[in-house]
Design a protein around this motif. Structure first.
Motif, PDB file in Angstrom:
ATOM      1  N   HIS A  86       0.715  -1.145  -0.093  1.00 13.77           N
ATOM      2  CA  HIS A  86       0.123  -0.158   0.127  1.00 13.77           C
ATOM      3  C   HIS A  86       0.876   1.205  -0.072  1.00 13.77           C
ATOM      4  CE1 HIS A  86      -3.288   2.649   0.530  1.00 13.77           C
ATOM      5  NE2 HIS A  86      -2.976   2.843   1.919  1.00 13.77           N
ATOM      6  N   CYS A  87       1.882   1.270   0.803  1.00 16.36           N
ATOM      7  CA  CYS A  87       2.758   2.603   0.817  1.00 16.36           C
ATOM      8  C   CYS A  87       3.487   2.390  -0.609  1.00 16.36           C
ATOM      9  CB  CYS A  87       3.767   2.144   1.955  1.00 16.36           C
ATOM     10  SG  CYS A  87       5.048   3.615   2.164  1.00 16.36           S
ATOM     11  N   ASP A  88       3.896   1.276  -1.108  1.00 17.79           N
ATOM     12  CA  ASP A  88       4.538   1.643  -2.550  1.00 17.79           C
ATOM     13  C   ASP A  88       3.471   2.032  -3.453  1.00 17.79           C
ATOM     14  OD1 ASP A  88       6.895   0.608  -1.271  1.00 17.79           O
ATOM     15  OD2 ASP A  88       6.669  -1.336  -1.828  1.00 17.79           O
ATOM     16  N   THR A  89       2.430   1.680  -3.335  1.00 20.56           N
ATOM     17  CA  THR A  89       1.368   2.119  -4.341  1.00 20.56           C
ATOM     18  C   THR A  89       1.168   3.528  -4.162  1.00 20.56           C
ATOM     19  OG1 THR A  89       0.225   0.165  -4.373  1.00 20.56           O
ATOM     20  CG2 THR A  89      -1.001   1.825  -5.116  1.00 20.56           C
ATOM     21  N   VAL A  90       1.175   4.225  -2.993  1.00 24.02           N
ATOM     22  CA  VAL A  90       1.034   5.681  -2.860  1.00 24.02           C
ATOM     23  C   VAL A  90       1.927   6.556  -3.276  1.00 24.02           C
ATOM     24  CG1 VAL A  90       0.881   7.427  -1.084  1.00 24.02           C
ATOM     25  CG2 VAL A  90      -0.487   5.620  -0.710  1.00 24.02           C
ATOM     26  N   LEU A  91       3.197   5.823  -3.094  1.00 18.72           N
ATOM     27  CA  LEU A  91       4.554   6.604  -3.582  1.00 18.72           C
ATOM     28  C   LEU A  91       4.368   6.414  -5.210  1.00 18.72           C
ATOM     29  CD1 LEU A  91       7.047   5.335  -1.122  1.00 18.72           C
ATOM     30  CD2 LEU A  91       6.364   7.497  -1.416  1.00 18.72           C
ATOM     31  N   ALA A  92       4.206   5.508  -5.628  1.00 20.00           N
ATOM     32  CA  ALA A  92       3.818   5.201  -7.334  1.00 20.00           C
ATOM     33  C   ALA A  92       2.874   6.038  -7.676  1.00 20.00           C
ATOM     34  CB  ALA A  92       3.763   3.709  -7.663  1.00 20.00           C
ATOM     35  N   HIS A  93       1.664   6.505  -7.005  1.00 20.32           N
ATOM     36  CA  HIS A  93       0.840   7.224  -7.539  1.00 20.32           C
ATOM     37  C   HIS A  93       1.307   8.876  -7.617  1.00 20.32           C
ATOM     38  CE1 HIS A  93      -2.977   4.439  -6.833  1.00 20.32           C
ATOM     39  NE2 HIS A  93      -2.022   4.103  -7.887  1.00 20.32           N
ATOM     40  N   ILE A  94       2.158   9.194  -6.684  1.00 20.62           N
ATOM     41  CA  ILE A  94       2.587  10.462  -6.504  1.00 20.62           C
ATOM     42  C   ILE A  94       3.496  10.565  -7.624  1.00 20.62           C
ATOM     43  CG2 ILE A  94       4.116  12.014  -5.165  1.00 20.62           C
ATOM     44  CD1 ILE A  94       2.951  10.799  -2.530  1.00 20.62           C
ATOM     45  N   ALA A  95       4.473   9.701  -7.914  1.00 21.30           N
ATOM     46  CA  ALA A  95       5.655   9.513  -8.972  1.00 21.30           C
ATOM     47  C   ALA A  95       4.826   9.908 -10.334  1.00 21.30           C
ATOM     48  CB  ALA A  95       6.373   8.665  -8.845  1.00 21.30           C
ATOM     49  N   ALA A  96       3.738   9.140 -10.524  1.00 20.65           N
ATOM     50  CA  ALA A  96       2.963   8.878 -11.809  1.00 20.65           C
ATOM     51  C   ALA A  96       2.033  10.196 -12.196  1.00 20.65           C
ATOM     52  CB  ALA A  96       2.190   7.676 -11.824  1.00 20.65           C
ATOM     53  N   SER A  97       1.873  11.193 -10.958  1.00 25.51           N
ATOM     54  CA  SER A  97       0.913  12.259 -11.058  1.00 25.51           C
ATOM     55  C   SER A  97       1.764  13.477 -10.971  1.00 25.51           C
ATOM     56  CB  SER A  97      -0.276  12.197 -10.248  1.00 25.51           C
ATOM     57  OG  SER A  97      -0.790  10.618 -10.407  1.00 25.51           O
ATOM     58  N   PRO A  98       2.688  14.191 -11.784  1.00 26.81           N
ATOM     59  CA  PRO A  98       3.261  15.323 -11.743  1.00 26.81           C
ATOM     60  C   PRO A  98       2.625  16.440 -11.883  1.00 26.81           C
ATOM     61  CG  PRO A  98       3.997  14.513 -13.733  1.00 26.81           C
ATOM     62  CD  PRO A  98       3.271  13.257 -12.907  1.00 26.81           C
ATOM     63  N   ARG A  99       1.258  16.362 -12.583  1.00 27.90           N
ATOM     64  CA  ARG A  99       0.546  17.521 -12.579  1.00 27.90           C
ATOM     65  C   ARG A  99      -0.352  17.842 -11.058  1.00 27.90           C
ATOM     66  NH1 ARG A  99      -1.351  18.952 -17.677  1.00 27.90           N
ATOM     67  NH2 ARG A  99      -3.324  19.403 -16.955  1.00 27.90           N
ATOM     68  N   ALA A 100      -0.416  16.854 -10.386  1.00 28.91           N
ATOM     69  CA  ALA A 100      -0.989  16.928  -9.108  1.00 28.91           C
ATOM     70  C   ALA A 100      -0.317  18.001  -8.142  1.00 28.91           C
ATOM     71  CB  ALA A 100      -1.234  15.658  -8.226  1.00 28.91           C
ATOM     72  N   GLY A 101       0.886  18.048  -8.276  1.00 30.92           N
ATOM     73  CA  GLY A 101       1.634  19.055  -7.475  1.00 30.92           C
ATOM     74  C   GLY A 101       2.361  18.556  -6.266  1.00 30.92           C
ATOM     75  N   PHE A 102       2.843  17.187  -6.209  1.00 35.57           N
ATOM     76  CA  PHE A 102       3.209  16.643  -4.971  1.00 35.57           C
ATOM     77  C   PHE A 102       4.409  15.966  -5.344  1.00 35.57           C
ATOM     78  CE2 PHE A 102      -1.235  16.555  -4.085  1.00 35.57           C
ATOM     79  CZ  PHE A 102      -1.484  17.369  -2.732  1.00 35.57           C
ATOM     80  N   ARG A 103       5.441  16.067  -4.326  1.00 36.24           N
ATOM     81  CA  ARG A 103       6.783  15.266  -4.295  1.00 36.24           C
ATOM     82  C   ARG A 103       7.296  14.503  -3.220  1.00 36.24           C
ATOM     83  NH1 ARG A 103      12.035  17.170  -3.732  1.00 36.24           N
ATOM     84  NH2 ARG A 103      11.453  19.207  -3.550  1.00 36.24           N
ATOM     85  N   ALA A 104       7.302  13.117  -3.213  1.00 35.60           N
ATOM     86  CA  ALA A 104       7.691  12.509  -2.145  1.00 35.60           C
ATOM     87  C   ALA A 104       9.102  12.673  -1.875  1.00 35.60           C
ATOM     88  CB  ALA A 104       7.452  10.885  -2.487  1.00 35.60           C
ATOM     89  N   VAL A 105       9.456  13.072  -0.556  1.00 38.09           N
ATOM     90  CA  VAL A 105      10.857  13.159  -0.250  1.00 38.09           C
ATOM     91  C   VAL A 105      11.280  12.191   0.887  1.00 38.09           C
ATOM     92  CG1 VAL A 105      10.731  15.822  -0.647  1.00 38.09           C
ATOM     93  CG2 VAL A 105      10.130  14.820   1.600  1.00 38.09           C
ATOM     94  N   ALA A 106      10.392  11.494   1.485  1.00 41.15           N
ATOM     95  CA  ALA A 106      10.861  10.506   2.735  1.00 41.15           C
ATOM     96  C   ALA A 106       9.769   9.656   3.092  1.00 41.15           C
ATOM     97  CB  ALA A 106      11.262  11.293   3.957  1.00 41.15           C
ATOM     98  N   THR A 107      10.409   8.598   3.867  1.00 42.57           N
ATOM     99  CA  THR A 107       9.277   7.662   4.243  1.00 42.57           C
ATOM    100  C   THR A 107       9.659   7.111   5.888  1.00 42.57           C
ATOM    101  OG1 THR A 107      10.679   5.626   3.402  1.00 42.57           O
ATOM    102  CG2 THR A 107       8.881   6.653   2.128  1.00 42.57           C
ATOM    103  N   LEU A 108       8.693   6.561   6.583  1.00 41.16           N
ATOM    104  CA  LEU A 108       8.772   5.901   7.765  1.00 41.16           C
ATOM    105  C   LEU A 108       8.094   4.847   7.600  1.00 41.16           C
ATOM    106  CD1 LEU A 108       9.357   6.077  10.588  1.00 41.16           C
ATOM    107  CD2 LEU A 108       7.025   6.843  10.929  1.00 41.16           C
ATOM    108  N   ASN A 109       9.163   3.639   7.735  1.00 38.34           N
ATOM    109  CA  ASN A 109       8.868   2.391   7.792  1.00 38.34           C
ATOM    110  C   ASN A 109       8.149   1.814   8.949  1.00 38.34           C
ATOM    111  OD1 ASN A 109       8.770  -0.672   7.362  1.00 38.34           O
ATOM    112  ND2 ASN A 109      10.745  -0.611   6.250  1.00 38.34           N
ATOM    113  N   THR A 110       6.863   1.660   9.092  1.00 38.97           N
ATOM    114  CA  THR A 110       6.105   1.255  10.324  1.00 38.97           C
ATOM    115  C   THR A 110       6.470  -0.273  10.740  1.00 38.97           C
ATOM    116  OG1 THR A 110       4.338   0.665   9.001  1.00 38.97           O
ATOM    117  CG2 THR A 110       4.542   2.760   9.951  1.00 38.97           C
TER     118      THR A 110
END
Length: 456
Positions: A143-167
């Motif tokens: 699920h975490c990988d999917t969220v990060l992949a969606h951020i990377a695949a949607s540059p028009r949305a205006g978000f950029r992933a910069v770090a993760t916390l592995n629970t």
């Protein structure tokens, strides 16, 4: 800033639409002064009313289409209010109707063009790394990988992933190069030091303790914290969050089609069915004559089928079998070499021409052009208990053609596995519906779906 820009451009669009309409119809000086007053009134009214329709609420990562619907609907309401004021002041007879209608249409187009242009400019800026909001994601696993992949695949949305916390705290290194933390206090210190804009919690519902610890950690910070729950093991069709009597609710088992999608599909269905009935009339009349002339019985075969939400309707087909008696509660599927099928009926079934009268069902609102094929009610009662997900086919209107049919799953289903495969294709269609997918299915039906070896 985006909202202010859209508001200003919206007011300009109203004035520009009125000016272009004035140039087209050239009213006299007295009319021009009166119409200018109407324009000024509507510009002021638009600044007050359009925000109420969500016209300026387009947010990052959300659809741009709803604000477009809102701005057009809001503009029509503004014009209706302006028209009411003109009637009250007895100005309506002095204002050119052609000018008013042209102004309304031109402004609606201008407002849509304004929104799309602003979104295009913002999307281009974000694709090159400007106007971005930084996001740190809390979670682990797919699920975490999917969220990060969606951020990377949607540059028009205006978000950029910069770090993760592995629970899970396993110290696994990520392959994407993002800083990965395993301790919350270290993660929080880094988020504050780097002035990260948002923290997204990609967690399961069972991770309540982690959720509460993260919320407590950032309770004193001006960072946006968003919860993106992992409901993949629970939901049937989608992960849409809806407003239900003022509270957010996640659709676990509900219709996968939004109100807007259903409206779009219904309008297309009615228009397409009406046109097809007109175009196919020269074909359908000879077929009706051939059916009537070659065997005793009615031209049309009707049968009770289930539609959307299980509502029962009568489906129309050209009769392809000789009139015969069925045992009560039993519907026998056609088989290869079935003696009940007439020579004309065999041709109609092979070419799917027997299904042309179903455009009447579409016109009546009982069926759709594209959707899961409806089965006899007796088959529904049988398969719903032995085929996983069978009943969910009826969350939308059944169709004349569908995703299963163009992929070869039509005709006799003498094995449960064949019905299971058909249902899986139907559920894929429901989960992935788009107007483009409907057009693809229609085109494939025309190109290769008129004849099929499984149809007999």
């Amino acid at each position: 800033m985006e909202s202010v820009l859209v508001r200003l451009l919206g007011v300009v669009s109203i004035a520009l639409g009125a000016a272009v309409a004035l140039l087209l119809f050239k009213p006299d000086v007295e009319q021009r002064a009166l119409e200018s007053a109407v324009v000024m009134f509507d510009m002021a009214l638009a600044m007050l009313l359009l925000p109420l329709f969500g016209s300026y609420r387009a947010q990052r990562g959300q659809s741009t289409w709803w604000p477009l619907v809102g701005v057009v609907l809001g503009w029509f309401v503004v014009q209706a209010c302006g028209l009411a004021v003109m009637f009250l002041l007895h100005w309506s007879a002095s204002v050119s109707r052609l000018w008013w209608l042209s102004w309304t249409a031109l402004t609606a187009l201008g407002l849509v063009a304004t929104h799309l242009s602003v979104q295009a400019v913002l999307g281009r800026r974000r694709r090159v790394g400007r106007d971005l909001r930084t996001v740190a994601v809390v979670g682990a696993g797919d699920h975490c990988d999917t969220v990060l992949a969606h951020i990377a695949a949607s540059p028009r949305a205006g978000f950029r992933a910069v770090a993760t916390l592995n629970t899970l705290g396993d110290g696994r290194q990520r392959g994407d190069g993002l800083p990965a933390f395993v301790r919350l206090h270290e993660f929080a210190a880094w988020v504050r030091r780097q002035h990260v804009d948002e923290v997204w919690l990609a967690l399961r519902f069972s991770d309540e303790s982690t959720l509460l610890r993260v919320l407590a950690e950032f309770s004193g910070d001006l960072v946006n914290v968003r919860f993106i729950p992992d409901v993949s093991s629970l939901v049937m069709f989608d992960r849409n969050v809806v407003d239900l009597v003022g509270s957010p609710a996640i659709n676990l088992m509900a219709s996968p089609m939004t109100t807007c999608a259903l409206l779009q599909k219904a309008i297309f269905d009615r228009v397409f069915a009406f046109v097809m009935l007109l175009v196919l009339a020269p074909v359908m009349v000879p077929i009706a004559i051939a059916v009537k002339a070659t065997s005793k019985g009615p031209v049309f075969f009707t049968q009770r089928r289930k539609g959307a939400n299980g509502r029962v309707f009568r489906i129309y087909k050209f009769r392809s079998m000789r009139v015969h008696e069925e045992n009560p509660g039993e519907v026998r599927q056609a088989t290869r070499g079935d003696s009940r099928i007439t020579p004309v009926g065999a041709f109609l079934r092979r070419t799917s021409l027997d299904e042309l009268p179903q455009f009447l069902n579409v016109l009546r609102g009982e069926m759709s052009v594209v959707g899961p094929r409806p089965h006899a009610i007796q088959h529904d009662d049988h398969y719903r208990t032995i085929v996983d997900g069978y009943i969910h086919r009826y969350r939308i209107k059944p169709g004349i053609t569908g995703w299963a049919q163009i992929n070869g799953f039509r005709g006799e289903t003498e094995q449960v596995e064949k019905m299971q495969a058909r249902v899986e294709h139907d559920l894929y269609y429901l989960k992935n519906w788009s107007f483009g997918l409907d057009m693809r299915i229609i085109l494939a039906t025309v190109v290769k779906g008129m004849r099929h070896t499984n149809a007999y």
